[in-house]
Design a protein around this motif. Structure first.
Motif, short mmCIF file in Angstrom:
data_model
loop_
_atom_site.label_atom_id
_atom_site.label_comp_id
_atom_site.label_asym_id
_atom_site.label_seq_id
_atom_site.Cartn_x
_atom_site.Cartn_y
_atom_site.Cartn_z
N LEU A 193 0.78 -1.15 0.13
CA LEU A 193 -0.19 0.24 0.02
C LEU A 193 1.10 1.09 0.29
O LEU A 193 -0.13 1.88 -0.08
CB LEU A 193 -0.53 -0.21 1.48
CG LEU A 193 -2.32 -0.97 0.81
CD1 LEU A 193 -3.09 -1.19 2.56
CD2 LEU A 193 -2.52 -0.45 -0.51
N TYR A 194 2.41 1.08 0.79
CA TYR A 194 3.14 2.36 0.48
C TYR A 194 3.24 2.33 -0.88
O TYR A 194 3.18 3.72 -1.42
CB TYR A 194 3.94 2.06 1.22
CG TYR A 194 5.30 3.28 1.52
CD1 TYR A 194 5.44 4.36 2.12
CD2 TYR A 194 6.65 2.72 -0.04
CE1 TYR A 194 5.98 5.54 2.36
CE2 TYR A 194 7.45 4.00 0.52
CZ TYR A 194 6.90 4.98 0.80
OH TYR A 194 8.29 5.69 0.80
N TRP A 195 4.37 1.94 -1.73
CA TRP A 195 4.28 1.01 -2.80
C TRP A 195 3.06 2.22 -4.12
O TRP A 195 3.31 3.21 -4.95
CB TRP A 195 4.32 0.27 -3.59
CG TRP A 195 4.70 -0.03 -5.19
CD1 TRP A 195 5.71 0.64 -6.03
CD2 TRP A 195 3.82 -0.35 -6.19
NE1 TRP A 195 5.52 0.51 -6.98
CE2 TRP A 195 4.45 0.27 -7.01
CE3 TRP A 195 2.33 -0.86 -5.98
CZ2 TRP A 195 3.22 -0.43 -7.87
CZ3 TRP A 195 1.52 -0.89 -6.28
CH2 TRP A 195 2.25 -1.08 -8.23
N ASN A 196 1.77 1.69 -3.87
CA ASN A 196 0.97 1.95 -3.98
C ASN A 196 0.48 3.59 -4.65
O ASN A 196 -0.42 4.10 -5.37
CB ASN A 196 -0.82 1.25 -3.55
CG ASN A 196 -2.05 1.55 -4.37
OD1 ASN A 196 -2.26 1.09 -5.30
ND2 ASN A 196 -3.08 2.43 -3.93
N GLY A 197 0.80 4.18 -3.53
CA GLY A 197 0.55 5.64 -2.83
C GLY A 197 1.29 6.94 -3.28
O GLY A 197 2.13 7.83 -2.75
N ASP A 198 2.46 5.55 -3.88
CA ASP A 198 3.62 6.47 -4.49
C ASP A 198 3.61 6.51 -5.70
O ASP A 198 4.42 6.25 -5.93
CB ASP A 198 5.22 5.89 -3.85
CG ASP A 198 6.28 6.15 -3.72
OD1 ASP A 198 6.14 7.50 -4.16
OD2 ASP A 198 7.20 5.63 -3.69
N GLY A 199 2.88 6.81 -6.26
CA GLY A 199 2.20 7.52 -7.65
C GLY A 199 3.49 8.60 -8.37
O GLY A 199 4.26 9.23 -7.34
N ALA A 200 3.66 8.78 -9.44
CA ALA A 200 4.31 9.34 -10.40
C ALA A 200 3.15 10.45 -11.47
O ALA A 200 2.06 10.12 -11.98
CB ALA A 200 5.11 8.24 -11.46
N ASN A 201 3.69 11.18 -11.73
CA ASN A 201 2.96 11.92 -12.49
C ASN A 201 3.17 12.33 -14.07
O ASN A 201 4.13 11.11 -14.85
CB ASN A 201 2.96 13.64 -12.61
CG ASN A 201 3.54 14.34 -11.28
OD1 ASN A 201 2.62 13.89 -10.71
ND2 ASN A 201 4.35 15.32 -10.68
N LEU A 202 2.53 12.57 -15.52
CA LEU A 202 2.11 11.89 -16.93
C LEU A 202 2.65 13.12 -17.12
O LEU A 202 1.89 14.15 -16.88
CB LEU A 202 1.32 10.77 -17.08
CG LEU A 202 0.91 9.85 -16.45
CD1 LEU A 202 0.04 9.28 -17.09
CD2 LEU A 202 2.05 8.65 -16.60
#
Length: 601
Positions: free
Chosen positions: A434-443
């Motif tokens: 879930l930590y990874w899931n919240g560590d997103g990136a802009n496009l």
């Protein structure tokens, strides 16, 4: 559940005084909340739902049905009225001491209504039953709207379900027994903690509400996640290339270049040693390069698919060849990177470039003829809103994509976490996934529009050709040995749709696998866990349904099967390679710098 003794203590004057003091603190925090929302930039309203034309068409269709068949409407209404009156009568009877508490038990299993008070307390039982009655009535009405295109019916069902989920009584404090009990037990402290969690989440996302799913303080990139040993051996404006340290004395001659999606960070494949695909691959005796993409800002507004291919895919392949002194590599692409790897392979075919010996695709769509769960978001009104949201900044903020994915599983990824965080005042769990899931990136804006318009909406790669670098790229141009790994319950890249794309590829050597579980768990499925099996079938001529009907089920992870396939295409054994060389010196230790850039930085 609160006991009678606890309730007695909770009604004492001292308790009420402390509760009153804490409610005043909640009021102070609410003022902070108002300040944050007043300075909120906001986003395009078209991203919150379909344009009014959809609802207007639905209303017109429904009204037309009423005029033609009024008896049908009356039948529905009478049924709804009857259920509502009986529910009210039951509640009145129980309150008067004449009925049996929670008499209507035959309701579907729903984790939202796990508290016994939903059945045993007349008030909460009435609220729950009326919500279920209302939900059934709305779904029934939507199902009766026939005079609409299939896409509009799909969207109407989706958005009506969103309204139903949003209006669940569990989402409101006065009708959530768990939250009310917790508030009494803690003398209001849970509400203070919840309000603070809400304020923190809003501040972290510039006023946009993105519910934190994990305790971010519990993780450190390079500390307790993304810890496999490696070195950054190349960096440009698009990516860092990490070459991982060998763990065997010899390795296969042909290296692997792995391209993760740039919507999220690469360390989904290196969360911890026990389930790290990156670590496992090096243990099987391969030289592994992994791309870590930049988290773009407004400077990347004009970056499109061509830049990702030229400065990303082709450059990474060339660097791996250069460092390993070989003519070919084996390539892997995950999700959108698998789609783009397929485009890259088609381009290389046009150019006569044979640098890739084999390709592996993880949950990669290449035929978008069936838009599946994303149908509501891939119509012109929503994509037009995305284009306007990109606007002058030239970047699609990460929370837009994160929110879209989350609302496909709203109760699990939006409302459930929000209730625990904001109503119950709980700290989110220390869960690495879930930590990874919240560590997103802009496009980058240009890339996002090219992908949404050309691939998702117009399906040009599968139908007519997708133009890049002056070439018209088609699925049939992908003709090298290929393995596609898909996931049985994947709602992002449904396996049946992936299968249709692989079918159209031009190679003779194609292997297709369906792993149990979903988009992440089906891929991050180490052999040591022996948790999910996989399906195989060498016959790719029929429909997806025929493929699955004729498939064999295999216990355990697909990783060893893939490695057996890969080693046949990876050449002889050579001495293990240290990261980098004189032309590509080590820049820093893995996991590098780009992976640490947050979307809001």
């Amino acid at each position: 559940m609160t006991t009678s003794d606890e309730l007695d203590r909770g009604t004492s004057p001292e308790h009420f005084e402390r509760l009153k003091e804490n409610m005043e603190r909640v009021d102070q925090l609410s003022q902070k909340l108002v300040e944050i929302m007043a300075n909120r930039k906001g986003h395009h309203p078209g991203l919150d739902g379909p344009n009014q034309e959809l609802f207007a068409r639905a209303a017109t269709s429904y009204w037309s049905e009423i005029l033609q068949n009024p008896a049908k409407l009356m039948e529905q209404q009478v049924e709804y009225w009857g259920k509502s009156v009986l529910n009210f009568a039951e509640a009145q009877s129980v309150l008067a001491g004449e009925g049996e508490e929670g008499s209507e038990k035959a309701t579907p299993q729903d984790r939202r209504f796990g508290n016994p008070m939903w059945d045993n307390n007349p008030y909460f039982h009435f609220v729950k039953q009326q919500y279920l009655i209302n939900s059934e009535a709305i779904r029934s009405a939507v199902s009766q709207v026939d005079d609409l295109e299939a896409i509009d019916r799909h969207r109407l069902r989706y958005f009506s379900d969103q309204i139903i989920n949003m209006m669940a009584p569990t989402n409101f404090l006065p009708t959530n027994p768990d939250a009310l009990e917790k508030a009494l037990e803690t003398e209001g402290q849970s509400l203070i903690d919840g309000m603070q969690n809400l304020v923190d989440d809003l501040e972290a996302n510039n006023g946009e509400l993105v519910v934190r799913l994990a305790d971010e303080s519990a993780f450190e990139i390079g500390g307790n996640i993304a810890t496999s040993a490696g070195e950054v051996v190349f960096r440009n404006r698009m990516m860092e290339i990490i070459q991982y340290h060998p763990t065997t004395e010899t390795v296969h001659e042909t290296p692997i270049v792995l391209f993760p999606p740039w919507i999220n960070k690469f360390y989904i494949l290196d969360l911890k040693a026990q389930n790290s695909l990156i670590k496992w691959v090096t243990e099987q005796g391969y030289t592994l390069f992994v791309v870590s993409w930049i988290n773009p800002n407004s400077d990347y507004a004009d970056v499109g698919m061509e830049e990702y291919i030229e400065e990303g895919f082709l450059t990474a392949i060339d660097k791996a060849k250069d460092i390993c002194k070989v003519k070919q590599v084996n390539a892997i692409g995950y999700c959108i990177a698998g789609t783009t790897l397929s485009l890259t392979l088609a381009l290389m075919k046009k150019r006569g470039d044979k640098s890739v010996k084999s390709a592996t695709l993880f949950t990669a769509l290449t035929d978008f003829s069936d838009q599946g769960d994303f149908t509501p978001f891939l119509q012109n009104d929503f994509v037009d809103a995305i284009v306007e949201e990109i606007g002058d900044d030239g970047v699609l903020p990460s929370y837009i994509m994160a929110r879209t994915f989350s609302y496909l599983r709203a109760n699990d990824l939006v409302y459930g976490p929000a209730i625990r965080s904001y109503m119950l005042g709980e700290t989110p769990p220390a869960f690495d996934l879930l930590y990874w899931n919240g560590d997103g990136a802009n496009l980058p804006g240009k890339m996002a529009v090219e992908y949404l318009r050309g691939l998702c909406q117009r399906n040009e790669f599968a139908e007519g050709g997708f133009e890049l670098f002056g070439e018209l790229l088609n699925l049939k141009d992908v003709d090298i040995p290929l393995m596609a790994v898909t996931c049985e319950t994947d709602h992002i890249a449904p396996w049946m749709n992936c299968y249709k794309g692989v079918q159209q590829m031009g190679g003779r050597s194609k292997t297709f696998i369906v792993s149990q579980s979903g988009h992440i768990a089906g891929i991050v499925n180490p052999p040591s866990r022996n948790k999910y099996g996989h399906y195989t079938n060498s016959d790719l001529k029929g429909t997806p349904e025929a493929w699955m009907e004729g498939a064999s089920f295999n216990e355990g992870s697909w990783w060893p099967r893939w490695e057996s396939w890969l080693k046949k295409r990876s050449g002889k054994q050579v001495p293990a390679r240290k990261p980098g060389d004189s032309n590509n010196p080590v820049l820093e230790a893995a996991p590098g710098s780009y992976v640490r850039i947050r979307a809001t930085d």
